[in-house]
Structures are given as C-alpha cells and as structure tokens.
Motif scaffolding. Structure first.
Motif, PDB file in Angstrom:
ATOM      1  N   MET A   1     -18.529 -20.495 -52.057  1.00  0.00           N
ATOM      2  CA  MET A   1     -18.125 -21.628 -51.233  1.00  0.00           C
ATOM      3  C   MET A   1     -18.229 -21.289 -49.748  1.00  0.00           C
ATOM      4  O   MET A   1     -18.755 -22.085 -48.948  1.00  0.00           O
ATOM      5  N   SER A   2     -17.758 -20.111 -49.381  1.00  0.00           N
ATOM      6  CA  SER A   2     -17.787 -19.701 -47.984  1.00  0.00           C
ATOM      7  C   SER A   2     -19.217 -19.610 -47.457  1.00  0.00           C
ATOM      8  O   SER A   2     -19.530 -20.118 -46.368  1.00  0.00           O
ATOM      9  N   SER A   3     -20.098 -18.993 -48.235  1.00  0.00           N
ATOM     10  CA  SER A   3     -21.486 -18.849 -47.787  1.00  0.00           C
ATOM     11  C   SER A   3     -22.199 -20.196 -47.734  1.00  0.00           C
ATOM     12  O   SER A   3     -22.975 -20.460 -46.809  1.00  0.00           O
ATOM     13  N   GLU A   4     -21.923 -21.061 -48.697  1.00  0.00           N
ATOM     14  CA  GLU A   4     -22.560 -22.384 -48.707  1.00  0.00           C
ATOM     15  C   GLU A   4     -22.064 -23.233 -47.542  1.00  0.00           C
ATOM     16  O   GLU A   4     -22.834 -23.986 -46.938  1.00  0.00           O
ATOM     17  N   TRP A   5     -20.773 -23.133 -47.214  1.00  0.00           N
ATOM     18  CA  TRP A   5     -20.237 -23.902 -46.099  1.00  0.00           C
ATOM     19  C   TRP A   5     -20.831 -23.438 -44.778  1.00  0.00           C
ATOM     20  O   TRP A   5     -21.230 -24.251 -43.937  1.00  0.00           O
ATOM     21  N   ARG A   6     -20.946 -22.126 -44.589  1.00  0.00           N
ATOM     22  CA  ARG A   6     -21.523 -21.604 -43.357  1.00  0.00           C
ATOM     23  C   ARG A   6     -22.999 -21.971 -43.251  1.00  0.00           C
ATOM     24  O   ARG A   6     -23.505 -22.278 -42.166  1.00  0.00           O
ATOM     25  N   ALA A   7     -23.694 -21.958 -44.395  1.00  0.00           N
ATOM     26  CA  ALA A   7     -25.109 -22.358 -44.387  1.00  0.00           C
ATOM     27  C   ALA A   7     -25.253 -23.835 -44.034  1.00  0.00           C
ATOM     28  O   ALA A   7     -26.164 -24.221 -43.286  1.00  0.00           O
TER      29      ALA A   7
END
Length: 299
Positions: free
Chosen positions: A217-223
């Motif tokens: 979730m964190s990586s997808e949100w930052r992307a």
C-alpha cells in the motif's frame, strides 16, 4: 468516492461486540459449526483432489482460531485492548502517553482519540498495528513519515479489512473497503491455511501478511503521488484495489506469497488473467471433488 466512509471512518464492519470477552483466546462469539466454511478433507480415494482444495483438521482449526480473533470488536472497557493502544503510542510516539491527543493524528488516525477509528475495525486491526510497530519499529516510523498525505493508521485498518474479507476471516458479513475484493478461492485459501499450520502462532503469520500488504500500500500510494501530484484521499480506492489484487495473486498463484504481494505489478493484465484462471481452476476442482464424493457414496 473515498475509501473512507461518509463520517470519515474506514468502511469496515468487523464482527459483534465482545460480550464481556477480555482475551481473544476465549470461546468464539458464534458456534463453530456456523462459522467454519472450509471444505473438510475425508479419508478415501480422492487424496489428489483433496490436497488441492480441501482442508485438514489442523488447517481448519488454525483458520478458526484466527477467525475467533477477527470476531472480537474493539472495546474501551477491555484492559487488554487499552493496553494495546498504550503500547502503540510507546512504539511510535515519544513522550508521556495521552489517551486523547492531537499527536495520534501524526500516525494517521482521523481524530484525537484513536478509538474513534478502532471501534469500527475490530481488535484484530489494533493487534496488526501493534505487530507492525513492535516488529518493524524503524520501518513503521519511516512509513508513517513518508505517507503524511495519507491517513496512514486508518489506511492500515482498511488493509486489515481487505485481508479479513479475502481470507474469509469474517465471523459474520463484513463490508470490504472496496467492492472489488472477493473471498479467496479454495486454492488460495488452501495455500494460506497450509502456511498457517507451518507457523507456531497463527497471528504471527497473519501479521506478516498484514505487513506485506501495508508495504505494498505504501509503495503504491507513493507511486500514485509521483505519477499524479494532485492525488488525494479520493484516489486512495485505486491503491486499495491494487493491494487487493496483489494479495489475491500472492495466495492463488505463488509459492512465496509474502514476497509476491510486495513485488507483483497489480496493473498487469497478465497478473489479473492469472487470478481469473486460478479462480476458474479452483471452481472446477471443487466441482469435480463434490461429484467424485457423490459417486463414491453411491458406489
């Protein structure tokens, strides 16, 4: 619309009241016969089929014990629950503990009192947050800092809701934060429960699944924010959909689900196709198993 409810609370409804239950090890809230839906294994000539889509007694019991934890609602009156809230502060915030404080908002809760979010999410979500904070303290602090544009604690509660629905840990009807998340197919559930029994503590493994999903979730949100600088909470549902796809692929199509959840590209058409094929294969195997059992009984 936002992945958060109209009142700002994550759109989850996990289980019933605690009914004076102080610990998750107590008896389940509902009779087990009404709550366990896993296809049991039977002794006979169908071992090949049953090994794929039916469940051993150990797997069923492990799933049931985790389901029992998920069935407990958060209660302000529970000493164990309040102690968990206190430990979350100690792990992620400095200074003297404050039951109500603006500092809770630094973690991504939606109010000065974190219980406002937790009351709709269940005790399991609180335990998962504590697991993340205790086991991966430095990483957790970094993720909370990197995702300040996101209500991170509330978002983590939504992740727990996705796992509850997908892994069939809902003691009664639970509303997923997003409509696209469906209960796992039998093949995926078999992989999940097989991993459960390979761990001494069912919650420990579920906690690791939660952490993998939160990382995703964190990586997808930052992307998403890098791709669309104007992204806000109204776009968070897209991230939850990607995490849901990653979790489904991890358990239905991979021998290493935790690593796969973090690494897979959920936007890939091939990944989505493989998820669909896994569901189809699972449905066919279950149908053949039921038919074979009927034939065996008649014979």
């Amino acid at each position: 619309s936002s992945a958060y409810g109209d009142a700002g609370i994550p759109k989850m409804a996990v289980a019933r009241g605690p009914n004076e239950r102080n610990e998750d090890e107590m008896e389940p809230l509902l009779p087990r016969a009404q709550r366990s839906h896993l296809e049991p294994k039977t002794t006979g000539k169908l071992q090949c089929l049953e090994d794929s889509v039916a469940f051993t007694s150990d797997e069923t019991e492990a799933h049931q014990r985790l389901l029992d934890v998920a069935s407990v609602s958060f209660s302000r009156d529970s000493a164990a629950h309040e102690e968990a809230v206190r430990s979350l502060w100690a792990a992620l915030l400095s200074g003297e503990y404050e039951p109500k404080s603006k500092r809770w908002r630094e973690l991504g809760f939606q109010a000065d009192d974190p219980r406002t979010d937790l009351r709709g999410s269940g005790y399991l979500a609180l335990r998962c947050l504590c697991f993340l904070a205790d086991r991966y303290r430095d990483e957790a602090r970094r993720m909370f800092q990197e995702n300040q544009s996101l209500l991170f604690a509330a978002a983590c509660i939504n992740i727990c809701g996705i796992l509850i629905v997908h892994l069939e840990l809902n003691a009664q009807c639970v509303v997923s934060p997003i409509n696209s998340v469906k209960p796992a197919c039998s093949l995926a559930l078999k992989n999940f429960t097989r991993d459960l029994v390979n761990h001494e503590n069912e919650f420990e493994f579920f906690g690791e699944v939660f952490v993998a999903a939160v990382r995703k979730m964190s990586s997808e949100w930052r992307a998403l924010c890098a791709k669309r600088p104007d992204a806000n909470l109204l776009h968070f549902g897209e991230v939850l959909q990607r995490v849901g796809t990653a979790v489904e692929f991890g358990f239905s199509c991979s021998l290493t689900p935790l690593k796969t959840i973090e690494a897979v590209d959920p936007d890939s058409c091939w990944i989505r196709l493989r998820c669909c094929l896994a569901r189809f294969r699972s449905a066919v195997l279950v149908a053949i198993l039921h038919l074979a059992r009927c034939v065996c009984r008649v014979g």
